[in-house]
Write an enzyme that holds these catalytic residues in place. Structure first.
Site, short mmCIF file in Angstrom:
data_model
loop_
_atom_site.label_atom_id
_atom_site.label_comp_id
_atom_site.label_asym_id
_atom_site.label_seq_id
_atom_site.Cartn_x
_atom_site.Cartn_y
_atom_site.Cartn_z
CE LYS A 112 -4.24 -2.00 1.76
NZ LYS A 112 -3.84 -3.41 1.90
C1 LIG Z 1 -4.46 -4.48 1.20
C2 LIG Z 1 -3.69 -5.75 1.09
C3 LIG Z 1 -4.04 -6.76 0.16
C4 LIG Z 1 -5.26 -6.66 -0.75
O1 LIG Z 1 -5.21 -5.60 -1.62
P1 LIG Z 1 -6.42 -5.25 -2.63
O2 LIG Z 1 -6.50 -3.77 -2.65
O3 LIG Z 1 -7.61 -5.88 -2.04
O4 LIG Z 1 -6.07 -5.79 -3.93
C5 LIG Z 1 -3.23 -7.88 0.08
N1 LIG Z 1 -2.16 -8.05 0.90
C6 LIG Z 1 -1.81 -7.12 1.80
C7 LIG Z 1 -0.64 -7.37 2.67
C8 LIG Z 1 -2.54 -5.94 1.93
O5 LIG Z 1 -2.18 -5.03 2.85
#
Ligand SMILES: *Cc1c(COP(=O)(O)O)cnc(C)c1O
Length: 466
Positions: A112
């Site tokens: 993120k």
């Molecule tokens: C947020 C997150 C995801 C999922 O991301 P999407 O936006 O749903 O595609 C997967 N793995 C981790 C570690 C995350 O923080």
């Protein structure tokens, strides 16, 4: 570049407004009216570029009306120089033609950061230009909160309030949020659960009168277009590193809200040769059920070892549905209004088109742990549980062994030590050096009752110019 709503009724907006808006006024999500398309020759000419320069090439068409090129370049340089690896998104080889792209070298050790580190800078840039201020309000059960706080820590024109359920997030996750220092950062521990936090955020967006009209709320959740945009870049990066665009690639993407995998779909539409996209989910498998049986149906939330993918509805999926319906906003609106009431399906030929674009797999906790152990035994390499789901789905769904298969590594294993313990390994994942003193850093947060008026009162008193 103009942006339109997936439900067809809200006005089209430019980049600046899309950045500051969450949902469109008709309840839809914003998408670009048209996508840039790059020729193979052009993509080939990007080989060897530093990450931030590649990011410029891929993203500039989306922002060019709002931001001069030099300013955007500077923003990208700052964003990606904060990652603890020269290549920003390094590839690690697992097997002869199998890879993990490590997207967890940013400040909060999850992918993120790629988007939120940029989003904070974009917001501040646009708000400075407009002489405006916003309050970001969000609820978190862990990952998103810390990445959003890190992304906004240097913003002059943003105050950020993140609600987390008191004593119900892991210590690493809490400390990643509460040890970030800054007058504009406000952590609130609500004496309730995650749903209580989320409900308060939702109600506050619905009626912002508690802010007295002096500022406005903004959202940084994954429905924000700028987050998707930033995630397109690393698909290009991986491909170029492994011989693209002169050979095609396969990607496996651990996903819940369909954000990261949607970015891969866009990369493909923008001209990158991608021959396979695998949707990898945990037991909260609404996407996998849709892909395998053409039924889009909410089920009870399950708590898994991969909590960042624990969702009931997959919000960004709406953006794909829009394309599957020939960009007919009225059809999407109908479908999703029905989906809120019960299971829905789409016309068979549309569903078949989706199956051509994506493969999918759902991986339970036991198989996640088996995969963590298997990869460790094969390679002495530790996967976090989200990435492990991606690797398992990649192995299960692979179609062509001559095509490089790249799993997106979404988090550092030290963020989710429970899954490592559960997999029976005796190794303990270490936090990387830049985080090693996390447990000694000073924490700052305020504990509040599970009460909307109290939380709103706190916000209205504590934002910068209150
Ligand atoms: C947020 C997150 C995801 C999922 O991301 P999407 O936006 O749903 O595609 C997967 N793995 C981790 C570690 C995350 O923080």
């Amino acid at each position: 570049m103009r942006y339109i709503s997936t439900r067809g009724e809200a006005p089209a907006l430019g980049f600046e407004d899309v950045l500051l808006t969450g949902l469109a006024t008709d309840g839809g999500l914003y998408v670009p009216e048209s996508l840039p398309h790059f020729s193979l020759e052009e993509i080939r000419s990007w080989r060897g570029l530093p990450y931030s320069e590649l990011a410029f090439k891929v993203m500039y068409p989306f922002v060019e009306d709002a931001i001069p090129a030099d300013d955007f370049r500077k923003m990208l340089d700052e964003t990606y120089s904060g990652f603890a690896h020269q290549s920003v998104a390094p590839l690690v080889q697992l097997d002869s033609n199998e890879w993990v792209m490590e997207l967890f070298r940013g400040p909060t050790l999850a992918f993120k950061d790629f988007a939120l580190q940029l989003l904070g800078r974009l917001l501040d840039y646009v708000l400075e230009k407009r002489k405006q201020h916003v309050v970001i309000m969000g609820a978190t059960s862990g990952d998103t909160g810390s990445a959003a706080i890190e992304g906004c820590r240097r913003c002059e024109h943003v105050d950020i309030f993140i609600l987390h359920p008191y004593q119900r997030v892991s210590e690493v996750q809490r400390r990643q949020m509460t040890t970030v220092q800054g007058d504009n950062i406000h952590n609130i521990a609500v004496k309730g659960n995650f749903d209580d936090c989320q409900r308060m955020v939702k109600e506050s967006f619905g009626d912002q009168s508690f802010l007295g009209g002096k500022t406005q709320l903004a959202a940084v959740n994954s429905i924000n277009w700028a987050r998707i945009m930033a995630q397109i870049v690393y698909y290009f990066q991986a491909s170029l590193a492994l011989g693209g665009p002169d050979r095609s690639m396969a990607f496996s993407v651990p996903t819940g809200n369909f954000g990261d995998i949607f970015a891969g779909y866009l990369a493909k539409k923008m001209g990158l040769p991608i021959s396979q996209l695998v949707i990898a989910t945990n037991r909260n498998d609404i996407l996998h059920r849709f892909m395998s049986g053409n039924r889009y149906e909410q089920q009870q939330l399950e708590h898994t070892l991969s909590p960042s993918m624990d969702i009931m509805v997959s919000s960004n999926f709406e953006r794909l549905l829009f394309d599957l319906h020939g960009r007919d906003g009225a059809a999407v609106k109908d479908l999703l209004e029905n989906a809120a009431k019960g299971p829905v399906s789409i016309e068979d030929y549309r569903w078949k088109a989706a199956r051509k674009l994506f493969d999918s797999d759902a991986v339970d906790d036991k198989t996640t742990c088996d995969t963590i152990r298997e990869i460790y035994e094969q390679n002495e390499y530790l996967l976090d549980p989200h990435t492990a789901i991606g690797v398992r789905a990649a192995r299960n769904c692979r179609r062509d062994a001559t095509v490089p298969m790249i799993t997106l590594g979404t988090a550092h294993p030290a963020k989710f030590p429970d899954a490592i313990v559960e997999s029976g390994l005796s190794v303990k994942p270490q936090l990387p050096p830049h985080m090693a003193d996390l447990f000694e850093r000073e924490e700052r947060y305020t504990v509040l009752e599970n009460d909307l008026a109290e939380v709103q009162g706190f916000l209205s008193k504590h934002w910068k110019n209150a």
